[in-house]
Design a protein around this motif. Structure first.
Motif, PDB file in Angstrom:
ATOM      1  N   ASP A 244       0.834  -1.208   0.000  1.00  0.00           N
ATOM      2  CA  ASP A 244       0.000   0.000   0.000  1.00  0.00           C
ATOM      3  C   ASP A 244       0.866   1.254   0.000  1.00  0.00           C
ATOM      4  OD1 ASP A 244      -2.453  -1.483   0.236  1.00  0.00           O
ATOM      5  OD2 ASP A 244      -1.919  -1.826   2.327  1.00  0.00           O
ATOM      6  N   ILE A 245       1.984   1.204   0.720  1.00  0.00           N
ATOM      7  CA  ILE A 245       2.867   2.360   0.822  1.00  0.00           C
ATOM      8  C   ILE A 245       3.563   2.636  -0.502  1.00  0.00           C
ATOM      9  CG2 ILE A 245       4.959   3.214   1.938  1.00  0.00           C
ATOM     10  CD1 ILE A 245       2.323   3.327   3.590  1.00  0.00           C
ATOM     11  N   VAL A 246       3.934   1.575  -1.224  1.00  0.00           N
ATOM     12  CA  VAL A 246       4.549   1.753  -2.545  1.00  0.00           C
ATOM     13  C   VAL A 246       3.615   2.542  -3.453  1.00  0.00           C
ATOM     14  CG1 VAL A 246       5.287   0.554  -4.637  1.00  0.00           C
ATOM     15  CG2 VAL A 246       6.042  -0.269  -2.406  1.00  0.00           C
ATOM     16  N   ASP A 247       2.319   2.218  -3.410  1.00  0.00           N
ATOM     17  CA  ASP A 247       1.332   2.938  -4.223  1.00  0.00           C
ATOM     18  C   ASP A 247       1.244   4.405  -3.816  1.00  0.00           C
ATOM     19  OD1 ASP A 247       0.734   0.616  -5.581  1.00  0.00           O
ATOM     20  OD2 ASP A 247      -0.979   0.100  -4.309  1.00  0.00           O
ATOM     21  N   ILE A 248       1.282   4.664  -2.512  1.00  0.00           N
ATOM     22  CA  ILE A 248       1.193   6.041  -2.018  1.00  0.00           C
ATOM     23  C   ILE A 248       2.405   6.851  -2.446  1.00  0.00           C
ATOM     24  CG2 ILE A 248       1.249   7.455   0.082  1.00  0.00           C
ATOM     25  CD1 ILE A 248      -0.426   5.191   1.387  1.00  0.00           C
ATOM     26  N   ILE A 249       3.595   6.252  -2.318  1.00  0.00           N
ATOM     27  CA  ILE A 249       4.821   6.940  -2.725  1.00  0.00           C
ATOM     28  C   ILE A 249       4.794   7.245  -4.211  1.00  0.00           C
ATOM     29  CG2 ILE A 249       7.321   6.663  -2.996  1.00  0.00           C
ATOM     30  CD1 ILE A 249       7.288   5.070  -0.371  1.00  0.00           C
ATOM     31  N   GLU A 250       4.335   6.273  -5.004  1.00  0.00           N
ATOM     32  CA  GLU A 250       4.245   6.478  -6.452  1.00  0.00           C
ATOM     33  C   GLU A 250       3.282   7.619  -6.781  1.00  0.00           C
ATOM     34  OE1 GLU A 250       2.716   4.123 -10.455  1.00  0.00           O
ATOM     35  OE2 GLU A 250       3.292   2.960  -8.691  1.00  0.00           O
TER      36      GLU A 250
END
Length: 449
Positions: A244-250
């Motif tokens: 989920d965090i990878v998506d937010i960072i992207e």
């Protein structure tokens, strides 16, 4: 390879060779299936989804662009729609629901069990950019008074149903978070040890209303695979996983890039964004920059008598403008990144100002020497060369300072520092550069005018 696979799938659909097609797609990974679906028509996508195992279909569906998801939701038969919605992870389900009209969400909620429906509504009630909205309630916790052997037995029995078991969260009988333990540490501990005696009591957690970008920063800083989320009384209510965090960072990086390019934010990929939306996201900023840039024309017009007497000055207008814009854009990019990573705060502005004053002065002198040699090709008048060199020194210093300070001011005013970037800095510096350039020229070349 992807093109060949897409052609093969289209042929198999046309020939109604569904058994062969099912075998073919069952051998592919989820990311590859998503890539293939991008190339298919909506009706062909439906056929592929019918043949996918229900758990894989749900994962693939969450990876599609939102416009594709909306089209497919309208085309799915009720049984397939129910199957996909039920098999989605709670946080993924909420992400899709928040993009859909309220009446559609209401119908989809009817497919869920009472428990799943309550979970979904709880997540939807948190603010959009909060930890509560992106957390999953589907986590594995352990009571602190269990033994290691009892804990491992629970994991073997129920762990397969949870999103992650690599990090385990320890609670007391009031569901208050007391500690965490890694699965590998649990495996190698003595069977009769109590969980509370081997758990890590020094741990990081966030509350449900924490901003998602702050959550991403915490997970990055502490290298976490999962982060517990609690309510105001420290009761464990969910976890946030690294995917989920990878998506937010992207999404955050994409948003900053768009803002730094001087355009509105779009939340879909280029090919999935409508022509009108792309125009709207760019043209408003371009109009603002056009009006600001046109101020430079008034400045040049005001010094037209200088240009009539010393026409060679016109040849260096683009150079002076470009150097001011480039230096400012470079500096703003460095500061915006540092602010975003938490390396710089408003209290650091004074230190940055004096550091960049020194750096700008040194760079200005170096560039002015280069400019002097370059100008000598066009004119051998030492006063003209001197006016160009002095102008460039001032312009580089000012642009460096503006690029360094404006992001701090934006942050203090609760604006996104990325707004104070590339095109805006460049346009602002065009106006300032022309003012500096002609003011210096008028002072030094008054004998020629």
């Amino acid at each position: 390879m992807k093109i060949e696979m897409t052609v093969d799938i289209k042929k198999l659909i046309d020939l109604k060779q569904f058994k062969v097609l099912k075998e073919l797609i069952s051998e592919q990974s989820v990311p590859y299936i998503v890539e293939i679906l991008e190339e298919l028509e909506a009706e062909e996508k439906i056929v592929v989804f019918r043949l996918l195992p229900k758990d894989i279909a749900a994962v693939v569906f969450t990876e599609l662009e939102i416009d594709d998801q909306k089209k497919l939701l309208a085309l799915f038969k009720e049984e397939k729609l129910k199957e996909i919605i039920i098999n989605m992870e709670p946080d993924d389900r909420v992400e899709i629901f928040e993009e859909l009209p309220a009446n559609v969400v209401k119908n989809l909620l009817n497919y869920l069990s009472p428990q799943e429906r309550d979970q979904t509504l709880i997540l939807l009630n948190y603010p959009q950019d909060s930890a509560g909205r992106i957390m999953t309630p589907d986590f594995f916790d352990l009571k602190e008074d269990l033994t290691v052997s009892e804990a491992l037995k629970n994991i073997r029995t129920y762990g397969n149903e949870k999103e992650t078991i690599y990090t385990l969260f320890i609670i007391n009988h009031n569901r208050k978070l007391e500690g965490v333990i890694e699965l590998k540490d649990l495996i190698f501990a003595d069977d009769d040890k109590l969980i509370k005696d081997i758990m890590n009591k020094e741990f990081v957690y966030v509350k449900a209303y924490e901003n998602e970008e702050e959550v991403a920063k915490i997970m990055k800083d502490y290298d976490l695979l999962a982060l517990p989320v609690t309510d105001s009384e420290k009761r464990l209510i969910g976890i946030i996983t690294i995917d989920d965090i990878v998506d937010i960072i992207e999404d955050s990086v994409t948003e900053d890039i768009q803002k730094m390019a001087g355009m509105g934010v779009t939340d879909t990929s280029y090919l999935h964004t409508s022509t009108w939306k792309l125009i709207k996201s760019r043209v408003i900023w371009l109009i603002m920059l056009l009006l600001l840039e046109s101020t430079a024309a008034f400045i040049i017009d005001g010094y037209s008598h200088v240009l009539q007497k010393v026409t060679i000055l016109a040849a260096f207008i683009p150079t002076i403008n470009a150097m001011g814009g480039n230096a400012g854009s470079q500096m703003s990019a460095i500061i915006i990144r540092s602010i975003a990573l938490g390396e710089l705060e408003f209290k650091d502005m004074k230190r940055v100002f004096f550091k960049e004053l020194l750096i700008g002065s040194i760079m200005g002198v170096i560039l002015s020497i280069v400019m002097g040699f370059r100008a000598f090709v066009n004119t051998q008048n030492p006063m003209i060369i001197l006016s160009l060199s002095i102008s460039l020194i001032i312009v580089v210093i000012v642009s460096n300072l503006l690029g360094a300070i404006l992001p701090f001011i934006a942050k203090k005013l609760k604006l996104d520092p990325a707004l104070i970037s590339g095109p805006l800095i460049s346009t602002l510096m065009d106006v300032i550069s022309m003012t500096v350039y002609f003011s210096v020229a008028l002072s030094l070349l008054k004998d020629f005018i």
